[in-house]
Write an enzyme that holds these catalytic residues in place. Structure first.
Site, mmCIF file in Angstrom:
data_model
loop_
_atom_site.group_PDB
_atom_site.id
_atom_site.type_symbol
_atom_site.label_atom_id
_atom_site.label_comp_id
_atom_site.label_asym_id
_atom_site.label_seq_id
_atom_site.Cartn_x
_atom_site.Cartn_y
_atom_site.Cartn_z
ATOM 1 N N SER A 47 0.821 -1.214 0.000
ATOM 2 C CA SER A 47 0.000 0.000 0.000
ATOM 3 C C SER A 47 0.857 1.267 0.000
ATOM 4 O O SER A 47 0.346 2.365 -0.210
ATOM 5 C CB SER A 47 -0.924 0.000 1.218
ATOM 6 O OG SER A 47 -0.158 0.044 2.402
ATOM 7 N N HIS A 48 2.153 1.136 0.271
ATOM 8 C CA HIS A 48 3.040 2.308 0.221
ATOM 9 C C HIS A 48 4.172 2.129 -0.788
ATOM 10 O O HIS A 48 5.205 2.766 -0.675
ATOM 11 C CB HIS A 48 3.620 2.616 1.609
ATOM 12 C CG HIS A 48 2.609 3.194 2.542
ATOM 13 N ND1 HIS A 48 1.824 2.425 3.353
ATOM 14 C CD2 HIS A 48 2.211 4.474 2.740
ATOM 15 C CE1 HIS A 48 1.008 3.205 4.045
ATOM 16 N NE2 HIS A 48 1.218 4.444 3.709
ATOM 17 N N GLU A 188 -9.615 0.125 3.574
ATOM 18 C CA GLU A 188 -10.181 -1.157 4.036
ATOM 19 C C GLU A 188 -11.703 -1.148 3.972
ATOM 20 O O GLU A 188 -12.332 -2.161 3.649
ATOM 21 C CB GLU A 188 -9.714 -1.449 5.461
ATOM 22 C CG GLU A 188 -8.230 -1.798 5.524
ATOM 23 C CD GLU A 188 -7.794 -2.085 6.944
ATOM 24 O OE1 GLU A 188 -8.060 -3.194 7.439
ATOM 25 O OE2 GLU A 188 -7.176 -1.197 7.566
#
Lengths: 344, 344
Positions: A47-48, A188
């Site tokens: 996610s990064h 999420e």
């Protein structure tokens, strides 16, 4: 058998930096952003990682970040080091301020790095790991956008406000944690919605402030802080210290400025740096005492934070970073297409 | 109609200090401890009020605190102010260090107060409120005894490790929170046991490390941190910063030293102090920005932390502190009986 590509950390950094500079970022800006993105990919923080490149370009395309920003480091004889990020991404500003605040912390025992007027898209562990690698303990925090209701409240006000901490460990990877002070990330909630699943209880309220497990109602309402009123208090502390106190945006101000949560948020960042050698004042070996505590935690089978990242890092360092065909396509698309290839 | 007694803050302070000095505490120690205990009673924090006197005397009777301690404040031109509490209670040590660290924070922007070799029985809000009343923001933290298992662990290791924060508000009571990083206080488990009630899920593990809602099994096992792995990480940070780093006991060391949780714990304390005027660097009005955030929280009906205390304080200041006949009897018993009257 897999169609995945193995690429070295260095080669991926050159590739990502090339995408960024091709889109208009200066070489120093592109390099610093690329180092952070590749560090995420290296540590299997998907996610990064590479995923973030398009968001950086989208923020540039919307003219909400200065691609040729020249951060200015301001220091005096106090314990405060301030970096004016010149409306650029935070990465280069942090890299320039880090050695200066480390020197102040060694001299004064404690010092603080304030980054102002930056745009932030990354995790905070790079900041506290950098300090830990210099033998220093550090806390880092920043606001984000107003998407979280305070405990007992009903409307988005607080950000997901990350809080990170690093502690140097002799001869090994540091003790590092970095988490959102919301119970979950906004992404999420979106994953639950797409999967047609109900949220766990306690994650969110609807637009009227009532508890909900419906992800669509939650996305129209507000997320909740982790740990009920305690997490809410910590998130509020972050708004006050890393927003109001340092003369920068709080989360509602950051959302007002951007008008959307699809671009990287503009705000400041606060890092508090401690020199354990100075702080222990000759009263025993702080490192050894820290090791005893950390080993006792791991010794009873509890997971130390960041261990999954460090394991992935070791693999990336020895065999390279593994990217899927879709990720390689994304890199090629952004390299060849530049800002015109950026999707909303 | 009530048989309760109304007593002024000043009269109760003299009474409590008299009990303490009669038992062997020096006048400066007795006065400082009495101010803290009466502040708890004044704010209707019954668990930190008159109820605490016997625990202080019990710790003295067990010879685990120095009743005539003379704290020494050590300062240099750094941002670290260290107070050697001389094995006394923390209260006088803090009162002596507070103006010194405030001066350093005003000069350097950020400074830290380390209290070493103290015994602690109180909340941490007196510390951060003192700083807020001087116009300064502050965090305070300390270990306690090993009674809490780390998230994912099975054995007592961490303390209930309180974390407090204060932020000055112009013309009013400050924004203050102060909470244990355990999900509940050990005393609450005991109350459930006596009431024959099951604990909420997520509060504790049994002696084998399995989740339990049976308070007896929980008391033989370990409490859990608030907020799962996030709260556990914050509690670990407190062990590292306010134990290992400042050269003082971590929670397992404090428990080893005392061998019991019925006496006040010996350890150190860490207070980080920020001067918002220096930290804002002329970039707008930190106080006004803080007010906007705090008022927005209260404006959506969310409770601000410490409001119950401040309401009780206002009443105590105007009409006096209300004590029950049992509390008045307790004060008389300890005043007349001294250490001999202390129950185990």
């Amino acid at each position: 058998m897999t169609d995945n590509t193995l690429i070295s950390i260095q080669d991926l950094t050159v590739l990502v930096s090339g995408i960024l500079t091709n889109a208009g970022f200066s070489q120093p800006q592109g390099d610093a952003i690329a180092r952070t993105i590749v560090a995420g990919e290296r540590d299997a923080c998907k996610s990064h990682g590479v995923y973030r490149i398009e968001g950086c370009l989208r923020t540039l395309k919307a003219e909400k970040v200065n691609p040729v920003a020249q951060p200015k480091v301001m220091q005096d004889d106090s314990a405060v080091v301030r970096v004016d990020a010149d409306a650029g991404f935070a990465n280069l500003a942090f890299e320039m301020g880090a050695p200066v605040v480390a020197e102040r912390a060694r001299k004064l025992g404690i010092a603080t790095l304030i980054i102002n007027d930056c745009t932030h898209f990354a995790a905070l562990w790079p900041e506290v790991e950098t300090m830990a690698n210099l033998g220093l303990a550090a806390m880092a925090m920043c606001p984000s956008y107003a998407t979280v209701a305070p405990a007992g409240g009903s409307k988005p006000l607080l950000g997901t406000n990350p809080f990170a901490f690093g502690w140097p460990r002799p001869g090994g990877t540091p003790y590092v944690f970095d988490f959102a002070t919301s119970v979950a990330a906004r992404g999420e909630l979106e994953l639950y919605r797409r999967a047609g699943k109900q949220l766990p209880e306690g994650w969110a309220v609807d637009a009227d402030g009532n508890p909900t497990t419906d992800p669509t109602a939650a996305l129209a309402g507000a997320m909740l802080p982790f740990g009920a009123h305690k997490g809410s208090a910590i998130s509020t502390m972050i708004e006050l210290l890393a927003g109001a106190m340092i003369g920068d945006f709080t989360s509602p101000e950051a959302l007002d400025y951007l008008g959307t949560t699809t671009l990287a948020p503009r705000h400041g960042e606060l890092i508090v740096v401690f020199d354990p050698l100075r702080m222990s004042g000759g009263r025993g070996d702080a490192a050894a005492k820290g090791e005893a505590m950390i080993e006792a935690i791991a010794g009873q089978g509890a997971r130390l934070p960041s261990q999954r990242r460090f394991t992935a890092r070791q693999k990336s360092q020895s065999v390279g970073i593994e990217l899927t065909p879709a990720e390689m396509d994304e890199l090629a698309r952004l390299r060849d297409g530049g800002l015109a290839a950026v999707r909303d």
